[in-house]
Each structure stands twice: as C-alpha cells, then as structure tokens.
Motif scaffolding. Sequence first.
Motif, PDB file in Angstrom:
ATOM      1  N   ALA A 170      62.810  43.725  98.774  1.00  0.00           N
ATOM      2  CA  ALA A 170      62.720  42.639  99.697  1.00  0.00           C
ATOM      3  C   ALA A 170      61.560  41.907 100.245  1.00  0.00           C
ATOM      4  N   MET A 171      60.566  42.413 100.056  1.00  0.00           N
ATOM      5  CA  MET A 171      59.182  41.899 100.538  1.00  0.00           C
ATOM      6  C   MET A 171      58.347  41.686  99.455  1.00  0.00           C
ATOM      7  N   GLN A 230      64.708  32.041 102.160  1.00  0.00           N
ATOM      8  CA  GLN A 230      63.805  33.358 102.180  1.00  0.00           C
ATOM      9  C   GLN A 230      64.767  34.472 102.694  1.00  0.00           C
ATOM     10  N   VAL A 283      66.144  37.830 100.694  1.00  0.00           N
ATOM     11  CA  VAL A 283      65.980  39.038 101.188  1.00  0.00           C
ATOM     12  C   VAL A 283      67.293  39.860 101.401  1.00  0.00           C
ATOM     13  N   MET A 323      67.635  41.646 106.888  1.00  0.00           N
ATOM     14  CA  MET A 323      67.302  40.349 106.257  1.00  0.00           C
ATOM     15  C   MET A 323      66.849  39.377 107.143  1.00  0.00           C
ATOM     16  N   THR A 382      62.823  40.667 108.199  1.00  0.00           N
ATOM     17  CA  THR A 382      62.012  40.463 107.015  1.00  0.00           C
ATOM     18  C   THR A 382      61.957  39.189 106.720  1.00  0.00           C
ATOM     19  N   GLY A 383      63.101  38.498 106.386  1.00  0.00           N
ATOM     20  CA  GLY A 383      62.930  36.900 106.131  1.00  0.00           C
ATOM     21  C   GLY A 383      62.030  36.149 106.967  1.00  0.00           C
TER      22      GLY A 383
END
Length: 301
Positions: free
Chosen positions: A219-220, A247, A251, A80, A83-84
């Motif tokens: 998540a994306m 964001q 995620v 998280m 990816t965030g």
Amino acid sequence: MGRAKHFFMVTDPRTVLLSSETLDEAKVIVDDYRAGNAKPGLTEDELWRAKYIYDSAFHPDTGEKMFVIGRMSAQVPMNMSITGSMLTFYRTTPAVVFWQWVNQSFNAVVNYTNRSGDAPISVNQLGAAYVSATTGAVVTALGFKSLAKRLPPIVSRFVPFAAVAAANCINIPFMRQRELKYGIPVTDENGNRLGESPTAAKQAIVQVVVSRIGMAVPAMAIPPVIMNALEKKAFMKRFPILNAPIQVGLVGLCLVFATPLCCALFPQKSSMSVSGLEADLQERIHQTSPNTTTVYFNKGL
C-alpha cells in the motif's frame, strides 16, 4: 492458504456495517454450538457465516465486542483513507506531523483492540503507550523527511512508509507492554490454561510487527511509483485534484489483498515448546500437565 481464506472473510469491510443485533445473534449461535446446544435447523453454511461474523467483531480471549474502528474488518476503509492522505500530503512538515499523528492514533486503537490476553490495561499505561508511540512516529517521519531532501524526489515519497515501519516497532510493543511484563495466557492443545508467559508475548508481538509492516509494504510502496509516473502526464497536470482520490483508490486496492494475506502469515493460535518458556512456568507445567510438550497462545492481530 486456509488462514488466508479465513482472513479474507474476517477482514471483509462489509461486516463493519452489520448491526449490533446481527453481531449478537452470531455470538449466540457460536456460543450455543460450542456448548453443544446447536440451534434446531441450523445449516452448516449458516454456522460458518455466524462464525466469520463472530470472529470479525469479538475478541478471541475476552469474548467482548471490539470497538468498531479497531476491528480488522475496518482496516481497509480506515487505512486506505489515512495512508492515501499520508502519501498525498507528504511535502510539508505540518502535513507530515498531522497525518502521522492520525495514523498512530488509529494504530493505537487497533493495537489495543487486538491485543492478546484478557488482562486489563490501566488508563495511565494506555496514555503513556499512546504518547510514546505517537511521538516516536512523528519524530521518525520528520527525521526521514529531512534526510530525503538530499536525495532524488521519488525517495521522499517513501518517507511515510519508513515512518510507519519504524512506528510499528514502537507502537505495538508500547501498546502491549503489559503482556511483555506479565505475560499472555498459554494453554495446552485442549485449551486448558497453564499460566502466563512473557516469552510467548515477545514471540507474539514480533510476529504482529512483521505482519503489520508487511501489510504496509504494497500500500505504501506501489502507489508512490505509479503516482510518480502519473503526475508527469498532461491530464494529471490539468486536473491535480485527481491526485488524492487516485492515491486513496490505489492504496485501497493494495490493502484489500495485503491485509488478509499478512494477517495469515502466522497462525493466530501460535505455539511454542514448553522448553522455551520461563523456568518457573516450565516447572509448573511439568507438575500439573506432565505430558504437555507444546503450549498455545493467541498472538493477537
């Protein structure tokens, strides 16, 4: 559904915070129970809790305690954050390169930690796999970013996902190349080792790649759409500092569900017919275990 429930427990981020003493105690309980020496007074609930703690921290083939950030229970908090950040800082080339490098470095640790089999991998092999996978991810991300310049702005938000999906197809096979060359252990239904199979390794790695890409989809793919709408709102224009935390939170919410559900797509103890194995291994199995028609192996995570 049973696998999904299992992985909701195994990927619980709270187990990352457990002490080494708690993890070792769980291992003793599980090992003793399997050996038929159950701890006196051990309840069924205590046994299951020990089993889930054990599964979250120890490798199923080697029995070794896994590196903490490589455990599946660390996937949600680590992913998280990474990816965030990838979804937030996607506009400049240096940011794309940096976060793709961070992400693939993390993935390399996860892929190595959760590999199938018990054979060691040399430092040279590990280094070559890491450099190849990370370079592939960065080049892919920059290529997609360049293409996205000629497309609508919303498309550029999906560059990180395209790069991650492509990189998974590079990173996982590279980090597990030894398995593709020498094979992974296959057993009969009772756990008796029958040999090593590269064919089983290929099936295992394909399943893991599909699971990892599936894990990245919610998540994306969902947060970019939400953020694209939110950034047009007055409060987001007034407080742009909220972009990154919102964001990362979105995620994290997606990963809490996507991680265990995608781990559960395929059985961790996968199987295949003896007739699908290499000819020499088939012959060996027919000689040593003529009644065996199906073999089993740990696909990794």
